[in-house]
Design an enzyme around this catalytic site. Structure first.
Site, PDB file in Angstrom:
ATOM      1  N   SER A 135      -6.316  -7.583   1.428  1.00  0.00           N
ATOM      2  CA  SER A 135      -5.634  -7.728   2.702  1.00  0.00           C
ATOM      3  C   SER A 135      -4.713  -6.550   3.024  1.00  0.00           C
ATOM      4  CB  SER A 135      -4.809  -9.021   2.684  1.00  0.00           C
ATOM      5  OG  SER A 135      -3.778  -8.940   1.707  1.00  0.00           O
ATOM      6  N   LYS A 185       4.199  -3.291   3.981  1.00  0.00           N
ATOM      7  CA  LYS A 185       3.205  -4.255   4.460  1.00  0.00           C
ATOM      8  C   LYS A 185       3.894  -5.326   5.299  1.00  0.00           C
ATOM      9  CE  LYS A 185      -0.476  -7.289   2.676  1.00  0.00           C
ATOM     10  NZ  LYS A 185      -1.202  -7.748   1.487  1.00  0.00           N
ATOM     11  N   SER A 228      -5.932  -7.924  -3.455  1.00  0.00           N
ATOM     12  CA  SER A 228      -5.547  -7.305  -2.173  1.00  0.00           C
ATOM     13  C   SER A 228      -4.796  -5.984  -2.280  1.00  0.00           C
ATOM     14  CB  SER A 228      -4.714  -8.281  -1.345  1.00  0.00           C
ATOM     15  OG  SER A 228      -5.527  -9.285  -0.810  1.00  0.00           O
TER      16      SER A 228
END
Length: 494
Positions: A158, A78, A182
Site C-alpha cells: 500500500s 505516508k 506494504s
C-alpha cells in the site's frame, strides 16, 4: 553539488555537517522536483511552508552543533500517519477533512530528530491493496517503465506513493507501513530499500489502524545505510502503545560492517512456487551465490506451514480491519453522508460507510465481519490464529538451528501495469505470497534491489531476520547490496 534531491540520507547528512549544503537548499530542490512530478501522483498533501520552516530550524540546529543524524533531511510521510494540523486521510474519502490535533509517535520522533516533512504520500485506502489503485486520490504511478513502453506501472502497495517518491528522487526517504508486505513489495517494484522492523519496534500510536496485530511502520530509502539511519530515528519505546517494546535502540548504522563470514543463511524450499518466473528463480539463486561469496554459509531449510500463510492472513487481517474500521460511522469526524428526511441513525451509518469506503475496503470489512460472526468464528478466525502460531513456530525452529537470516524473493514478479490485476482480487492478493509470513510471525524483513528483469524493471530480494536483530539483518542486507551493485535509476519521463 549537482542535483541535491538525488542524494541519499547518508550523503546529505555528511554534506550538511561539513557545510557543503544547507537544509533549506536540499528542501527547495525536493519541493521543485515534487512540483514537476504531478504525473506520478505520489504526493497528495503538499506542506511547503512547514518544510521551509523546519529546514531553517534544522540549519540553525546544525550550526549550533546540536544535530542528530536525520537533522535537516527532507522526507515524505505516508498518509496513514497522523500529522498535526495536516490532512491525514489514510487514502480514504471517509476521513476527508480530518486534521489531527496530535502527531503520530513515529513522525514526532523524526521531527524531534530534525527531519523535514515535505508532505503526505499517496497510498491504498486504509493500507488495503498491493498496487495503490484503491486510493481516493487516484493511482500512484511507478517512475519505472518497461523499455520504451509508455504503459503506466504500479509502484506496488500500500506504500506506493512512498516508493514512487523515493525512486523518483522527490524526497530523500519516506515512511511506510507494512501489514502484509506494504513496505517490501513497493520497494522491490521501484528499485529501493524497505525494511519492516520487528513487531513492536516502532510505535503504532497515531498510525491509522488496519490490522493491529500485523501493522508496523518502517523506512523506505535509497540504500541500506539510509534505512539504518532512518530506522534508528523512528524506533523507541512508547508508553502510548501497549505493543511497543521497551528495548534499547542500537546504533544500526554502526553495525554495518559488511562482514557476514560464518553467518548461516536459510533458503526455504516452500518458497519455490509453481509457475514462478525464471527471472525470479535466477535472481534468488544469484542472491544466494552473492551471500556465499561474502563468506556466509547457505543452508536449505523448511518452513512447512508456508502454504497456509496467505489464506490465514486474509482471514486475520480483514477480521481486525472490520473491528478497527467500525469507528468510522459519520458521528465523530470525517465524512458524513447527506441524509433524507426521515432517515434515522441506521441509515446514516449505512449511507456514510457506503459513500466513504471504496470497494476493496468494503470487501475486506465484509469478509472480516463474516469470519467473526457467531457461526463462523471457530471455523475461520480461530483456525487462522492457530495456523499463525504454527507459522511463527516454523521460524522459531529454524532460528533455533543457528540460522541467522532467511533469503527469499520479495515479490512473485516485477511491477505490473495499472489495471492489469485490479479486477481479480485473488490474483492481487498473491502479490503478498513471500511477505505475509513475516508479519504473521512478527519478524523483521528487508527488501533490497538486486537485479533487473528482461524488460528493464527492478527486482528485489527479501531477507528475514531474527526478532529484534534488525542491526544484524541490515548488515546482511548491506553485504548483499554491495555485491548486487544495483545502481539503476528510472529514466525521467514525468
Amino acid at each position: 553539488m549537482g542535483e541535491l534531491n538525488k542524494l541519499g540520507l547518508a550523503e546529505a547528512r555528511d554534506a550538511l555537517r561539513v557545510g557543503d549544503v544547507t537544509s533549506v537548499e536540499l528542501t527547495e530542490a525536493c519541493l521543485a522536483e515534487i512540483e514537476g512530478a504531478g504525473a506520478l501522483n505520489a504526493f497528495v498533501h503538499d506542506t511547503p511552508d512547514i518544510a521551509r520552516a523546519q529546514a531553517a530550524a534544522a540549519d540553525a540546529r546544525i550550526a549550533a552543533g546540536d544535530a542528530p543524524a536525520m537533522c535537516g533531511l527532507p522526507i515524505g510521510i505516508k498518509d496513514l500517519f497522523c500529522t498535526k494540523g495536516v490532512p491525514s486521510q489514510a487514502g480514504s474519502r471517509i476521513l476527508e477533512g480530518f486534521l489531527p490535533e496530535y502527531e503520530s509517535t513515529v513522525s514526532q520522533n523524526l521531527l524531534d530528530a530534525g527531519a523535514v516533512m515535505l508532505g503526505k504520500l499517496n497510498m491504498d485506502e486504509f493500507a488495503m491493496g498491493s498496487s495503490n489503485e484503491t486510493s481516493v486520490y487516484g493511482n500512484a504511478v511507478n517512475p519505472w517503465r518497461r523499455g520504451n513502453d509508455t504503459a503506466e506501472l504500479t509502484p506496488g502497495g500500500s506504500s506506493g506513493g512512498s516508493a514512487s517518491a523515493v525512486a523518483a528522487d522527490l524526497c530523500l526517504a519516506a515512511t511506510g507501513t507494512d501489514t502484509g508486505g506494504s513496505i517490501r513489495q513497493p520497494a522491490a517494484f521501484t528499485g529501493i530499500t524497505g525494511i519492516k522492523p520487528t513487531y513492536g519496534r516502532c510505535s503504532r500510536w497515531g498510525v491509522v489502524a488496519f490490522a493491529s496485530s500485523l501493522d508496523q511502520a518502517g523506512p523506505m530509502t535509497k540504500s541500506v545505510r539510509d534505512a539504518a539511519i532512518m530506522l534508528e530515528a523512528m524506533c523507541g519505546h512508547d508508553p502510548k502503545d501497549s505493543t511497543s517494546a521497551d528495548l534499547p535502540v542500537p546504533n544500526f548504522e554502526a553495525m554495518l560492517t559488511g562482514d557476514i563470514k560464518g553467518k548461516k543463511i536459510g533458503i526455504p524450499k516452500e518458497y519455490r512456487m509453481d509457475g514462478m518466473p525464471t527471472e525470479i528463480e535466477t535472481l534468488w539463486a544469484d542472491g544466494a551465490a552473492m551471500l556465499r561469496d561474502a563468506g556466509a554459509e547457505i543452508v536449505d531449510i523448511s518452513l512447512p506451514h508456508t502454504q497456509y500463510a496467505l489464506p490465514a492472513y486474509y482471514v486475520i487481517a480483514p477480521a481486525e480491519a472490520s473491528s478497527n474500521l467500525a469507528r468510522y460511522d459519520g458521528v465523530r469526524y470525517g465524512h458524513r453522508a447527506k441524509l433524507d428526511h426521515g432517515d434515522g441513525i441506521t441509515e446514516m451509518y449505512e449511507k456514510t460507510r457506503a459513500e466513504g469506503f471504496g470497494a476493496e475496503v468494503q470487501r475486506r470489512v465484509m469478509i472480516g465481519t463474516y469470519v467473526l460472526s457467531a457461526g463462523f468464528y471457530d471455523a475461520y478466525y480461530n483456525r487462522a490464529r492457530k495456523v499463525r502460531t504454527l507459522i511463527k513456530r516454523d521460524f522459531e525452529n529454524v532460528f533455533a538451528t543457528g540460522i541467522d537470516a532467511i533469503l527469499t524473493p520479495a515479490t512473485p514478479s516485477a511491477a505490473f501495469g495499472l489495471g492489469e490485476a485490479s479486477d481479480d482480487p485473488v490474483q492481487m492478493y498473491l502479490n503478498d505470497v513471500f511477505t505475509v509470513t513475516v508479519n504473521m510471525a512478527g519478524l523483521p524483513g528487508i527488501a533490497v534491489p538486486a537485479g533487473m528483469d528482461g524488460q528493464g524493471l527492478p527486482l528485489g530480494l527479501q531477507l528475514i531476520g531474527r526478532p529484534w536483530e534488525e542491526g544484524d539483518l541490515l548488515n546482511t542486507a548491506y553485504a548483499l547490496e554491495a555485491r548486487a551493485g544495483f545502481v539503476a535509476k528510472p529514466q525521467k519521463w514525468w
